[in-house]
Design an enzyme around this catalytic site. Structure first.
Site, PDB file in Angstrom:
ATOM      1  N   ASP A 159       0.882  -1.162   0.000  1.00 16.12           N
ATOM      2  CA  ASP A 159       0.000   0.000   0.000  1.00 16.12           C
ATOM      3  C   ASP A 159       0.927   1.220   0.000  1.00 16.12           C
ATOM      4  O   ASP A 159       2.102   1.105   0.357  1.00 16.12           O
ATOM      5  CB  ASP A 159      -0.886  -0.049   1.253  1.00 16.12           C
ATOM      6  N   LEU A 160       0.414   2.374  -0.364  1.00 22.69           N
ATOM      7  CA  LEU A 160       1.263   3.572  -0.443  1.00 22.69           C
ATOM      8  C   LEU A 160       1.164   4.435   0.813  1.00 22.69           C
ATOM      9  O   LEU A 160       2.119   4.555   1.574  1.00 22.69           O
ATOM     10  CB  LEU A 160       0.898   4.387  -1.692  1.00 22.69           C
ATOM     11  N   ASP A 161      -0.023   5.004   1.026  1.00 24.15           N
ATOM     12  CA  ASP A 161      -0.211   5.920   2.161  1.00 24.15           C
ATOM     13  C   ASP A 161      -0.117   5.166   3.482  1.00 24.15           C
ATOM     14  O   ASP A 161      -0.857   4.211   3.707  1.00 24.15           O
ATOM     15  CB  ASP A 161      -1.576   6.618   2.065  1.00 24.15           C
ATOM     16  N   THR A 179       0.981  10.442   3.969  1.00 21.42           N
ATOM     17  CA  THR A 179       0.337  11.616   3.361  1.00 21.42           C
ATOM     18  C   THR A 179      -0.852  12.109   4.192  1.00 21.42           C
ATOM     19  O   THR A 179      -1.509  13.062   3.807  1.00 21.42           O
ATOM     20  CB  THR A 179      -0.145  11.298   1.935  1.00 21.42           C
ATOM     21  N   LYS A 188     -10.252   8.927   9.242  1.00 23.13           N
ATOM     22  CA  LYS A 188      -9.302   7.872   8.846  1.00 23.13           C
ATOM     23  C   LYS A 188     -10.026   6.668   8.231  1.00 23.13           C
ATOM     24  O   LYS A 188     -10.954   6.136   8.819  1.00 23.13           O
ATOM     25  CB  LYS A 188      -8.447   7.453  10.038  1.00 23.13           C
ATOM     26  N   SER A 212      -2.523   0.514  -4.415  1.00 24.27           N
ATOM     27  CA  SER A 212      -3.123   1.640  -3.687  1.00 24.27           C
ATOM     28  C   SER A 212      -4.376   2.142  -4.381  1.00 24.27           C
ATOM     29  O   SER A 212      -4.446   2.174  -5.610  1.00 24.27           O
ATOM     30  CB  SER A 212      -2.109   2.793  -3.593  1.00 24.27           C
ATOM     31  N   ALA A 213      -5.358   2.560  -3.595  1.00 19.13           N
ATOM     32  CA  ALA A 213      -6.592   3.111  -4.163  1.00 19.13           C
ATOM     33  C   ALA A 213      -6.425   4.576  -4.565  1.00 19.13           C
ATOM     34  O   ALA A 213      -7.281   5.150  -5.220  1.00 19.13           O
ATOM     35  CB  ALA A 213      -7.719   2.989  -3.144  1.00 19.13           C
ATOM     36  N   LYS A 233     -10.868  -1.148  -1.422  1.00 17.48           N
ATOM     37  CA  LYS A 233     -10.655  -2.115  -0.342  1.00 17.48           C
ATOM     38  C   LYS A 233     -11.813  -1.954   0.660  1.00 17.48           C
ATOM     39  O   LYS A 233     -12.267  -0.834   0.852  1.00 17.48           O
ATOM     40  CB  LYS A 233      -9.320  -1.824   0.364  1.00 17.48           C
ATOM     41  N   GLU A 247       0.301  -3.532   4.619  1.00 21.41           N
ATOM     42  CA  GLU A 247      -0.873  -2.658   4.774  1.00 21.41           C
ATOM     43  C   GLU A 247      -0.893  -1.992   6.153  1.00 21.41           C
ATOM     44  O   GLU A 247      -0.456  -2.576   7.133  1.00 21.41           O
ATOM     45  CB  GLU A 247      -2.149  -3.495   4.634  1.00 21.41           C
ATOM     46  N   ASP A 248      -1.437  -0.779   6.202  1.00 25.28           N
ATOM     47  CA  ASP A 248      -1.558  -0.092   7.501  1.00 25.28           C
ATOM     48  C   ASP A 248      -3.009   0.067   7.937  1.00 25.28           C
ATOM     49  O   ASP A 248      -3.277   0.630   8.984  1.00 25.28           O
ATOM     50  CB  ASP A 248      -0.906   1.288   7.432  1.00 25.28           C
TER      51      ASP A 248
END
Length: 215
Positions: A9-11, A17, A45, A115-116, A146, A170-171
């Site tokens: 995942d990115l963020d 971000t 969140k 990532s979405a 997701k 994933e976070d």
């Protein structure tokens, strides 16, 4: 077992971000005439952009029924967010991430972004690691968010590996559910009490070796 591919995942995993989302929402609230605090921001969140706008409006005690007006406000927030992330630098890669990615590549493991976010390419270009990834699946390539597994299944397909040969980082709870639904191993990045569904949980990538992805 060692996976053939790792999907990130990115963020919140590669970069953080969240602060830029907060700055953009805070700016919108100020324009609407009220203060939006970090505590208020906690409620956003893992929530979609339009649902986030509804929460923000409720904090300010503002009722807007016109859907087109809401869309304009959400677009304004996103424009500001893109402005902020367009100033990002390599320094914003989270600690240990770059070393970990290099180690995976040295061990012949394919890596992808799942990532979405539709701003994924902007961020990867700004932080200078786009070329490290063998595949990049972002919000422009998927139709389902997701916890639907679409983003991870597409990444596996593009990497030419089977889902069960992948490990996801994933976070977020929804991301962990998506990885599990795809039939993949998943490592949570963050708080173990929140990311209970993951196979393993780490606080950060600092000092992590290849044994992390061995199951």
């Amino acid at each position: 077992m060692r996976p053939k591919a790792c999907i990130f995942d990115l963020d919140g995993v590669i970069v953080d971000t969240a602060k830029y989302h907060y700055l953009a929402w805070k700016r919108l609230a100020k324009e609407l005439g009220f203060e939006f605090t970090e505590k208020d921001n906690e409620r956003l969140k893992g929530v979609s952009r339009m649902a986030s706008l509804e929460i923000l409006l409720s904090v300010g005690g503002i009722q807007i029924d016109d859907a087109s007006v809401k869309e304009q406000l959400a677009d304004k927030k996103n424009t500001w967010y893109v402005e902020y992330i367009s100033q990002m630098t390599k320094d914003e890669i989270l600690p240990g991430v770059e070393d970990f990615l290099k180690m995976l590549k040295e061990n012949g493991i394919k890596i992808a972004i799942g990532s979405a976010s539709k701003n994924t390419m902007t961020i990867l270009n700004r932080i200078g690691i786009k070329d490290m990834f063998d595949a990049i699946i972002d919000g422009t390539k998927i139709t389902k968010a997701k916890p639907d597994p679409e983003v991870f299944l597409k990444a596996a397909q593009e990497l030419n590996v089977r889902p069960e040969e992948c490990c996801v980082f994933e976070d977020a709870v929804a991301g962990i559910e998506a990885a599990k639904a795809a039939g993949m191993k998943v490592i949570g990045v963050g708080d173990p009490s929140i990311l209970k569904g993951a196979d393993k949980v780490i606080q950060s990538f600092v000092g992590q070796g290849i044994e992390l992805i061995e199951f």
